[in-house]
Design a protein around this motif. Structure first.
Motif, short mmCIF file in Angstrom:
data_model
loop_
_atom_site.label_atom_id
_atom_site.label_comp_id
_atom_site.label_asym_id
_atom_site.label_seq_id
_atom_site.Cartn_x
_atom_site.Cartn_y
_atom_site.Cartn_z
N ILE A 237 -17.00 22.41 25.93
CA ILE A 237 -17.81 21.26 25.53
C ILE A 237 -17.77 20.26 26.68
N GLY A 238 -18.92 19.97 27.28
CA GLY A 238 -18.99 19.17 28.50
C GLY A 238 -18.93 17.67 28.28
N ASP A 239 -18.99 16.92 29.37
CA ASP A 239 -18.94 15.46 29.33
C ASP A 239 -20.08 14.89 28.48
N GLU B 91 -31.62 23.44 31.95
CA GLU B 91 -31.14 22.06 32.00
C GLU B 91 -32.31 21.08 31.82
N ALA C 252 -21.18 15.36 25.72
CA ALA C 252 -22.04 16.36 25.09
C ALA C 252 -22.64 15.89 23.78
N GLN D 81 -26.82 21.74 30.58
CA GLN D 81 -26.70 20.31 30.78
C GLN D 81 -27.96 19.56 30.36
N ILE E 169 -21.45 24.46 25.71
CA ILE E 169 -22.25 23.25 25.51
C ILE E 169 -22.03 22.36 26.72
N GLY E 170 -23.07 22.20 27.54
CA GLY E 170 -22.96 21.50 28.81
C GLY E 170 -22.94 19.99 28.67
N ASP E 171 -22.77 19.31 29.81
CA ASP E 171 -22.75 17.85 29.84
C ASP E 171 -24.04 17.28 29.23
N SER F 17 -25.53 17.54 26.59
CA SER F 17 -26.41 18.48 25.89
C SER F 17 -27.11 17.86 24.70
N ALA G 147 -16.74 13.20 25.23
CA ALA G 147 -17.55 14.26 24.62
C ALA G 147 -18.14 13.85 23.27
#
Length: 338
Positions: A229-231, A159, A233, A183, A203-205, A207, A255
């Motif tokens: 697919i995170g927040d 991260e 991203a 992240q 794929i984290g927040d 990213s 995203a």
């Protein structure tokens, strides 16, 4: 040729010459210069002809600017009449760049000594062990690093690994073995291109979120295996075409907000969750989906700009185009659908 050093404090040795034939040097210290001779450190004196650098001094040396150092011996003759100092020829050494840890025979890059400048290459091995991990925040604040090349031994990137690398323009990670982008892994101010391998599944927040008007070019990233697919991203990133995995199950809040995403997108039946504003401020024409209607697990504002949506589609095997639509009175939500 340059000799290569490690993070372990080295021992230097020399011959007790200088002064005069009858009175050779009998007191010595080590002088260490950085690559452009703008910084130097002198060790305490010793009467021996070898010296192991203390950990305190060695950490200071490793924090000096530049990738190389120059080392010399300073000799003194303390008998009356005393003479000196006499400085030996300098020898050039390559500094270790990375602070590492080892576990089960594998190396993790934990941090970086000092401020590194220009292009940096992470080696595939350090002291004979494979380098497999980049730790959380490992390169944080490396404001003078411009390019980074990662070896094919890398299996994970932590991260915020490149947080605040304000001049990092390009990361070459296409030969790595990573399957997750954690992240904020590539959250920087200026990065414009990232090359990643196929097979990314997570794929984290934040990213690939961009904090600078120069947008991140990630058109070379293959999302065909991504399931999460995170927040935020891809917020503000330069992704113009989205090829979504047939196994995608989650798209986070905002995203793709203000990315370059345009044209049509295709959402598979596996997509269990879409959060608020996932595609806001994008230039999307029509959203096609294999779902027959909005699931309760999709946020009420998932399509907050009311883009045309076509429900009940049958996609091609690669999910890149619509084969057929089960047309009903509710399957097309906007007459502008293309």
């Amino acid at each position: 040729a340059e000799a290569e050093l490690s993070s372990t404090p080295p021992t230097f040795s020399w011959n007790a010459q200088g002064g005069s034939l009858n009175y050779p040097n009998n007191s010595f210290s080590i002088i260490i210069y950085n690559n452009d001779f703008s910084e130097y450190i002198v060790t305490p004196r010793t009467t021996l002809t070898n010296l192991t650098i203390s950990s305190t001094i060695w950490n200071q040396v490793l924090s000096m600017s530049g990738k190389t150092i120059y080392v010399g011996v300073v000799g003194y003759q303390t008998n009356t009449p005393s003479t000196g100092p006499y400085i030996s020829a300098l020898k050039q050494f390559t500094k270790p760049i990375f602070i590492t840890s080892i576990s089960e025979g594998e190396i993790t890059i934990e941090d970086v000594y000092g401020l590194q400048t220009g292009a940096i290459t992470v080696p595939s091995t350090i002291q004979g062990f494979p380098v497999t991990k980049i730790a959380d925040y490992a390169f944080e604040g490396q404001t003078n690093m411009t390019y980074l090349l990662l070896p094919n031994t890398i299996e994970s990137i932590g991260e915020m690994a490149f947080l605040d690398c304000s001049n990092l323009a390009c990361i070459f990670a296409c030969n790595t073995q990573i399957t997750r982008v954690e992240q904020g892994a590539f959250l920087t101010g200026i990065i414009t291109v990232v090359y990643l391998p196929d097979g990314i599944t997570y794929i984290g927040d934040l990213s690939f979120a961009v904090t600078n008007p120069v947008k991140l070019d990630i058109t070379s990233i293959d999302l065909s295996d991504v399931t999460y697919i995170g927040d935020s991203a891809f917020t503000l990133s330069k992704i113009s075409e989205l090829k979504i995995s047939s196994a995608l199950s989650y798209i986070g809040n905002w995203a793709f907000t203000e990315s370059n995403l345009k044209g049509n997108i295709y959402l598979p039946s596996t997509l269990a969750t879409i959060k608020n504003g996932a595609f806001s401020d994008c230039d999307i024409d029509t959203i096609y989906t294999e779902k027959t209607s909005k699931p309760s697990s999709w946020d009420s504002d998932w399509n907050c700009e009311n883009r045309p949506v076509v429900w009940g589609c049958t996609f091609s095997n690669d999910k890149s185009y619509v084969v057929s639509v089960n047309k009903t009175s509710s399957s097309i939500t906007n007459s502008n659908a293309t």
